[in-house]
Design an enzyme around this catalytic site. Structure first.
Site, PDB file in Angstrom:
ATOM      1  CG  HIS A 199      -2.703  -3.676   3.559  1.00  0.00           C
ATOM      2  ND1 HIS A 199      -1.580  -3.102   4.125  1.00  0.00           N
ATOM      3  CD2 HIS A 199      -3.479  -2.648   3.130  1.00  0.00           C
ATOM      4  CE1 HIS A 199      -1.671  -1.785   4.050  1.00  0.00           C
ATOM      5  NE2 HIS A 199      -2.819  -1.480   3.449  1.00  0.00           N
ATOM      6  CB  CYS A 252      -0.975  -0.056   1.183  1.00  0.00           C
ATOM      7  SG  CYS A 252      -2.359   1.084   1.061  1.00  0.00           S
ATOM      8  CD  GLU A 272       0.559  -5.652   5.227  1.00  0.00           C
ATOM      9  OE1 GLU A 272       0.377  -4.429   5.379  1.00  0.00           O
ATOM     10  OE2 GLU A 272       0.498  -6.226   4.117  1.00  0.00           O
TER      11      GLU A 272
END
Length: 287
Positions: A199, A105, A201
């Site tokens: 994202h 991002c 993660e």
């Protein structure tokens, strides 16, 4: 020998403290946890370039790391505040160091601007919850960043800004109807960056916390009508995080194993470690 990573936190002190109070971790700490879940012996240092006077590594210090990872952020890069300029300067140093780098991002946006690309608000508005119908581009077919991903997939996401102009030496690896640049490889000054606009993660629990924190924004922009709707949506995400086999909730929110299975959700980070970090560490040792 353990892999050494530098995790660069994109948020200002107040934003990262608010996130930690709500979730228990800063974004950078969550990212470090993901890296260490993938590579158990990895050592992760964290840098806070938004802090004035922060002790940031120089080129030699960056060269001592096996990989650098950039987190998301609440900032907008076109504001060009001192907190933002320090991150752009650090990314330029990362490129010059040749150390493999990856970002999500905000991380992709910093990497693009540091290489003379551009980032602006998305005229289509915010992408919230999940980036849908992500697909490989022609350049993305066979690219190791997306190894193991199906041709079309979804991923956790929340952003308003997007890369609107890529640097000269860059390729788009994945795209979708909301943002043309959803994954990219950028080369600059001898360094190579891999990044995604979404994202990989984020756990669903962390995404739920972010949704709750942005409840007023989501209502103002029409994604939900009431605070209760926001919190109900976030509650479903939290439940799915704990119980990924809840078919009823997965069906309701249109998510599959690419989101629910942690190994598949974090695929791009795993590929970065396997194909960039380990490969280049091995090359350095041989050299």
């Amino acid at each position: 020998m353990a892999l050494r990573f530098l995790v660069v936190e994109g948020n200002t002190r107040s934003a990262r403290e608010a996130h930690k109070a709500a979730y228990g971790n800063m974004l950078s700490e969550s990212y470090a946890d993901v890296i260490q879940d993938i590579e158990r012996t990895a050592v992760c240092d964290i840098a806070f370039p938004t802090d004035e006077g922060a002790n940031l590594p120089d080129r030699a210090g960056l060269e001592s790391y096996d990989g650098v990872v950039l987190t998301g952020s609440h900032l907008s890069i076109y504001d060009r505040t001192p907190e933002i300029m320090r991150q752009i300067d650090l990314m330029r140093a990362i490129y010059a160091s040749g150390t493999p780098s990856f970002g999500s991002c905000w991380g992709l946006q910093v990497a693009a601007v540091a290489a003379d690309g551009d980032v602006q608000k998305n005229p289509l508005g915010r992408e919230v919850g999940f980036a849908r119908r992500l697909r490989r581009t022609e350049d993305g077919r066979g690219h190791p960043l997306l190894e193991g991903r199906p041709d079309v997939y979804d991923a956790p996401a929340i952003h308003l800004d997007m890369v609107t102009a890529l640097p000269e030496d860059a390729v788009v690896i994945a795209t979708n109807p909301v943002s043309e640049v959803q994954a990219a490889e950028i080369r600059r000054d001898g360094g190579t960056f891999w990044g995604v606009q979404y994202h990989p993660e984020f756990s669903l629990a962390e995404l739920a916390v972010i949704m709750r924190q942005r409840a007023e924004l989501l209502i103002r922009e029409g994604f939900c009508r009431t605070p209760e709707e926001v919190h109900a949506y976030a509650a479903d995400l939290t439940t799915l995080d704990k119980e990924p086999t809840r078919f009823d909730l997965a069906w309701r929110h249109g998510v599959d194993a690419e989101v629910l299975d942690v190994n598949r959700r974090t695929r791009e980070i795993r590929n970065f470690i396997e194909h960039r970090v380990k490969t280049e560490k091995s090359a350095r040792v041989r050299a």
